[in-house]
Design a protein around this motif. Structure first.
Motif, PDB file in Angstrom:
ATOM      1  N   ASN A 194       0.846  -1.187   0.000  1.00 17.69           N
ATOM      2  CA  ASN A 194       0.000   0.000   0.000  1.00 17.69           C
ATOM      3  C   ASN A 194       0.887   1.245   0.000  1.00 17.69           C
ATOM      4  O   ASN A 194       1.768   1.388   0.853  1.00 17.69           O
ATOM      5  CB  ASN A 194      -0.918  -0.016   1.227  1.00 17.69           C
ATOM      6  CG  ASN A 194      -1.989   1.051   1.160  1.00 17.69           C
ATOM      7  OD1 ASN A 194      -1.703   2.236   0.955  1.00 17.69           O
ATOM      8  ND2 ASN A 194      -3.233   0.646   1.328  1.00 17.69           N
ATOM      9  N   ALA A 195       0.661   2.141  -0.943  1.00 16.73           N
ATOM     10  CA  ALA A 195       1.518   3.324  -1.090  1.00 16.73           C
ATOM     11  C   ALA A 195       1.379   4.293   0.075  1.00 16.73           C
ATOM     12  O   ALA A 195       2.208   5.198   0.228  1.00 16.73           O
ATOM     13  CB  ALA A 195       1.194   4.036  -2.397  1.00 16.73           C
ATOM     14  N   ASP A 196       0.346   4.114   0.887  1.00 15.34           N
ATOM     15  CA  ASP A 196       0.164   4.969   2.068  1.00 15.34           C
ATOM     16  C   ASP A 196       1.005   4.509   3.248  1.00 15.34           C
ATOM     17  O   ASP A 196       1.169   5.261   4.221  1.00 15.34           O
ATOM     18  CB  ASP A 196      -1.314   4.994   2.483  1.00 15.34           C
ATOM     19  CG  ASP A 196      -2.183   5.752   1.493  1.00 15.34           C
ATOM     20  OD1 ASP A 196      -1.666   6.682   0.838  1.00 15.34           O
ATOM     21  OD2 ASP A 196      -3.378   5.414   1.379  1.00 15.34           O
ATOM     22  N   THR A 197       1.517   3.273   3.192  1.00 16.30           N
ATOM     23  CA  THR A 197       2.249   2.711   4.337  1.00 16.30           C
ATOM     24  C   THR A 197       3.603   2.170   3.878  1.00 16.30           C
ATOM     25  O   THR A 197       3.832   0.958   3.875  1.00 16.30           O
ATOM     26  CB  THR A 197       1.429   1.597   5.004  1.00 16.30           C
ATOM     27  OG1 THR A 197       1.112   0.587   4.014  1.00 16.30           O
ATOM     28  CG2 THR A 197       0.141   2.142   5.589  1.00 16.30           C
ATOM     29  N   PRO A 198       4.521   3.060   3.507  1.00 17.36           N
ATOM     30  CA  PRO A 198       5.788   2.617   2.914  1.00 17.36           C
ATOM     31  C   PRO A 198       6.699   1.853   3.867  1.00 17.36           C
ATOM     32  O   PRO A 198       7.653   1.212   3.404  1.00 17.36           O
ATOM     33  CB  PRO A 198       6.436   3.927   2.458  1.00 17.36           C
ATOM     34  CG  PRO A 198       5.833   4.976   3.327  1.00 17.36           C
ATOM     35  CD  PRO A 198       4.419   4.532   3.550  1.00 17.36           C
ATOM     36  N   ASP A 199       6.442   1.917   5.171  1.00 17.06           N
ATOM     37  CA  ASP A 199       7.303   1.213   6.114  1.00 17.06           C
ATOM     38  C   ASP A 199       6.796  -0.186   6.451  1.00 17.06           C
ATOM     39  O   ASP A 199       7.419  -0.907   7.244  1.00 17.06           O
ATOM     40  CB  ASP A 199       7.471   2.032   7.397  1.00 17.06           C
ATOM     41  CG  ASP A 199       8.248   3.316   7.151  1.00 17.06           C
ATOM     42  OD1 ASP A 199       9.121   3.322   6.262  1.00 17.06           O
ATOM     43  OD2 ASP A 199       7.965   4.323   7.831  1.00 17.06           O
ATOM     44  N   GLU A 200       5.670  -0.557   5.855  1.00 11.56           N
ATOM     45  CA  GLU A 200       5.180  -1.927   6.014  1.00 11.56           C
ATOM     46  C   GLU A 200       5.946  -2.847   5.057  1.00 11.56           C
ATOM     47  O   GLU A 200       6.766  -2.404   4.251  1.00 11.56           O
ATOM     48  CB  GLU A 200       3.684  -1.992   5.731  1.00 11.56           C
ATOM     49  CG  GLU A 200       2.831  -1.156   6.685  1.00 11.56           C
ATOM     50  CD  GLU A 200       2.881  -1.683   8.104  1.00 11.56           C
ATOM     51  OE1 GLU A 200       2.916  -2.923   8.270  1.00 11.56           O
ATOM     52  OE2 GLU A 200       2.900  -0.863   9.041  1.00 11.56           O
ATOM     53  N   ASN A 201       5.657  -4.136   5.144  1.00  8.01           N
ATOM     54  CA  ASN A 201       6.339  -5.114   4.299  1.00  8.01           C
ATOM     55  C   ASN A 201       5.552  -5.388   3.013  1.00  8.01           C
ATOM     56  O   ASN A 201       4.322  -5.371   3.014  1.00  8.01           O
ATOM     57  CB  ASN A 201       6.527  -6.434   5.059  1.00  8.01           C
ATOM     58  CG  ASN A 201       7.459  -6.294   6.247  1.00  8.01           C
ATOM     59  OD1 ASN A 201       8.453  -5.565   6.178  1.00  8.01           O
ATOM     60  ND2 ASN A 201       7.151  -6.985   7.329  1.00  8.01           N
ATOM     61  N   PHE A 202       6.274  -5.654   1.942  1.00 10.66           N
ATOM     62  CA  PHE A 202       5.638  -6.073   0.695  1.00 10.66           C
ATOM     63  C   PHE A 202       5.047  -7.475   0.868  1.00 10.66           C
ATOM     64  O   PHE A 202       5.603  -8.309   1.594  1.00 10.66           O
ATOM     65  CB  PHE A 202       6.659  -6.099  -0.445  1.00 10.66           C
ATOM     66  CG  PHE A 202       6.968  -4.744  -1.008  1.00 10.66           C
ATOM     67  CD1 PHE A 202       6.346  -4.302  -2.168  1.00 10.66           C
ATOM     68  CD2 PHE A 202       7.901  -3.907  -0.395  1.00 10.66           C
ATOM     69  CE1 PHE A 202       6.639  -3.054  -2.710  1.00 10.66           C
ATOM     70  CE2 PHE A 202       8.202  -2.660  -0.922  1.00 10.66           C
ATOM     71  CZ  PHE A 202       7.562  -2.228  -2.079  1.00 10.66           C
ATOM     72  N   GLU A 203       3.947  -7.724   0.176  1.00 11.90           N
ATOM     73  CA  GLU A 203       3.333  -9.046   0.174  1.00 11.90           C
ATOM     74  C   GLU A 203       3.398  -9.643  -1.229  1.00 11.90           C
ATOM     75  O   GLU A 203       3.182  -8.935  -2.217  1.00 11.90           O
ATOM     76  CB  GLU A 203       1.872  -8.958   0.627  1.00 11.90           C
ATOM     77  CG  GLU A 203       1.705  -8.484   2.064  1.00 11.90           C
ATOM     78  CD  GLU A 203       0.244  -8.435   2.471  1.00 11.90           C
ATOM     79  OE1 GLU A 203      -0.615  -8.807   1.639  1.00 11.90           O
ATOM     80  OE2 GLU A 203      -0.028  -8.041   3.619  1.00 11.90           O
TER      81      GLU A 203
END
Length: 681
Positions: free
Chosen positions: A250-259
């Motif tokens: 999600n482009a709103d949460t760049p510090d999350e992990n890619f799935e």
């Protein structure tokens, strides 16, 4: 008469699978060694001396080609996120100027980059990957000043005009912004192999090292990162010749992990596009060799959740899709011709745009706006200059926004194009698109230039070229052979021209040549062939097999030392090519590749007149391949036909940078061909 250079011979024995090859010119791969540079410079000097009688004619051709170009030209504006973007050129300037205007085309112009100023002091200059942050205040861009496609990413602050201190070397040049306007993702390359193998996250102004979010461990895959058209997702794409894998964030949460969207499966190819609560997938799943369109919920992206939207067709290849708020646009290819299909989301009604020419090129272009009824596409043919249209998908009204302007005038009615079909040795019908000046007769005396590529599923479409007029107006016929190895007639057309069926590519070209001679479009004394990169491999293969068919050959940056290159996984891009050519570490592929590899198959025979070109900094086909090939040809060829090696010491695979400098290389190639026809004015 000056004697041609003779490269020294240093015997190198290479034994693979019990087979020993003697490579007397292996030493030429020692980049920057004095002996190597001496030989290359000797070849360049020989070329200049032997063709000095063409100096004035080359200049005439260059000025003629340049004169047709509208120097103070500009692109058709497109709107994205509140700004109109325009690329323009100024008189006597080689490089583009990137600009934008806020909301209205009547607004004040804001110059983003003047590449002419930036290129000052560089022999080579290339800018790529311009990417504006969501808040329109910053722009990332990639620069290459060598020609080796190792781009340095920089960022410009559009509110101050300053270039920020952030400098990221050795990348692909593109960046994908997250929606926080501070974070972007980019792809780095392996320093030695130049494989795009890892994705990093960069935060503006951060003193911390960039964070690696993904590493592609399979050396037969490359990777890239981009933002979805919906602007909702950052997408990592992993790609090989025969399979794909995507990872989403999600482009709103760049510090999350890619799935992972769907794990890679051998021979499963797919691409993804986001729309509302779904992803749309163009894929060859379930043996859909010409691809079909499928759909899956955002929350359940695995293949078990995909369901069909457009079924597979054995006659029609799905090439791409464009998604709009109210419409789905599908780019297809049937019987070699492009088609554009428009489908409404609300009622599934559909229709095709109509095109009347016998052979043409049409494709959707800069459709970056999601909420619009307008589809932008370009159309051209061998006789029709490139034309850009806006098509209203609701009213079906089309507006010509711009047609390529040919300075000095151009009358389409003076030229004729057609498509003919040659019969290959196995009975397959091979299409050939051709163009010539009206009034030419089939009397075997016409000079004819036959062009082809024939690899990677890349289709060479029948596009318009102002450069080509310099040949047509001097009596040449220009033809494109749509041989197997491309995708002109669908995916099987590609599959039947690669790996252990690669020789179909070469025999198709030879059979097209024989057809053109048999039908008296030309004769062997007036037939010429041209190809570059993998098309240069094609040139090398056909002149080993049927040199008597051609009076002259132009091989640009030719991939000709196929066995050695594919055995060396330290050379840029080798491992990612195994599914195209085969892995010669496997014995079956080794012997098959060796049986057509142009360098390995050079023998004592007469060869056509030849011009071979390369770039010293080429990262795709290393300079030593054409250098070794020419050295071996000089040793073995049994006639006195011309053989030239021209190395651009300041360029890479794409040749010279700058729109006018590149024309000089085109003029050299055309002068070589025209001189063989004794046409030098």
């Amino acid at each position: 008469m000056q004697l041609p250079p003779r490269a020294k011979k240093i015997e190198t024995k290479i034994t693979v699978h019990g087979d020993t090859r003697i490579d007397d010119y292996f030493w030429l791969n020692e980049r920057d060694h004095k002996d190597v540079l001496d030989y290359i410079n000797d070849e360049n000097a020989f070329y200049e001396e032997e063709t000095k009688h063409l100096a004035d004619f080359r200049e005439q051709l260059f000025l003629e080609m340049k004169a047709r170009i509208k120097e103070d030209d500009s692109s058709v504006p497109y709107k994205y996120n509140g700004y109109w973007y325009i690329v323009r050129y100024e008189v006597n300037k080689d490089y583009p100027i990137y600009t934008r205007k806020k909301e209205s085309l009547e607004a004040e112009e804001e110059i983003l980059f003047d590449c002419n100023e930036m290129a000052a002091g560089y022999v080579y200059f290339k800018m790529v990957g311009l990417s504006v942050s969501p808040d329109n205040t910053k722009i990332a861009f990639g620069l290459d000043t060598v020609g080796r496609r190792q781009y340095e990413i920089r960022i410009k602050d559009l509110t101050t005009g300053n270039i920020l201190d952030d400098v990221i070397p050795n990348t692909t040049g593109s960046a994908a912004w997250a929606n926080d306007n501070q974070t972007f993702f980019y792809t780095k390359k392996d320093e030695k192999t130049l494989r795009a193998d890892s994705v990093y996250k960069h935060k503006l102004g951060s003193k911390l090292a960039d964070y690696c979010v993904f590493v592609e461990k399979d050396d037969t895959f490359g990777t890239t990162v981009y933002k979805s058209k919906s602007r909702d997702y950052i997408i990592i794409a992993c790609y090989s010749t025969v399979s794909n894998e995507y990872h989403i964030l999600n482009a709103d949460t760049p510090d999350e992990n890619f799935e992972c969207f769907q794990k890679r499966i051998r021979d499963l190819e797919y691409s993804i596009s986001h729309y509302k609560d779904s992803f749309y997938i163009v894929t060859n799943a379930d043996e859909a060799f010409n691809f079909k369109l499928m759909k899956t919920p955002v929350s359940k992206t695995g293949i078990e959740n995909w369901h069909e939207v457009i079924a597979h067709s054995e006659d029609t290849l799905i090439e791409d899709i464009d998604i709009f708020k109210d419409y789905l646009v599908v780019s297809e290819r049937t019987n070699g011709l492009n088609q554009i299909k428009v489908i409404r989301w609300d009622d599934d009604s559909s229709y095709y745009l109509s095109f009347d020419s016998e052979t043409y090129l049409v494709n959707t272009t800069s459709n970056v706006d999601f909420d619009t009824e307008l589809l932008r596409y370009s159309y051209s043919s061998l006789t029709t200059p490139n034309s850009t249209f806006d098509f209203n998908m609701r009213t079906k009204e089309k507006i010509l926004l711009k047609q390529q302007e040919i300075v000095g005038g151009y009358n389409e009615a003076n030229y004729q194009s057609q498509r003919v079909w040659a019969t290959a040795q196995d009975g397959t019908q091979i299409p050939i698109s051709m163009v010539y000046k009206k009034g030419i007769k089939n009397d075997s005396n016409n000079p004819l230039l036959l062009y082809a590529y024939g690899s990677y599923g890349i289709t060479v479409d029948p596009y318009f070229s102002t450069l080509r007029l310099s040949l047509l107006d001097r009596g040449f016929i220009y033809a494109i052979a749509h041989i197997r190895g491309g995708e002109y007639l669908g995916r099987k057309w590609y599959d039947n021209g690669k790996l252990l069926q690669k020789k179909n590519t070469f025999s198709d070209f030879i059979d097209c040549s024989k057809f053109l001679i048999d039908q008296k479009y030309t004769s062997a004394s007036h037939l010429y062939a041209m190809g570059g990169s993998a098309g240069g491999l094609l040139m090398g293969a056909v002149i080993n097999q049927a040199p008597q068919l051609y009076n002259g050959i132009v091989a640009a940056v030719p991939f000709v030392d196929v066995v050695n290159t594919m055995l060396d996984d330290t050379i840029p891009l080798t491992t990612g090519e195994y599914d195209e050519w085969g892995n010669p570490h496997e014995e079956t592929y080794y012997h098959y590749i060796k049986s057509y590899s142009p360098y390995d198959q050079v023998k004592a025979q007469d060869y056509p007149n030849m011009l071979v070109t390369t770039g010293y900094h080429d990262s795709q086909v290393q300079y030593w391949e054409p250098a070794k090939w020419v050295a071996k040809l000089r040793e073995f060829k049994t006639n006195n036909n011309k053989l030239y090696l021209k190395t651009n010491m300041e360029a890479g695979h794409g040749g010279a940078s700058g729109r006018f400098e590149a024309l000089k290389e085109d003029a050299e190639e055309y002068a070589f061909l025209l001189d063989l026809e004794n046409i030098t004015r």
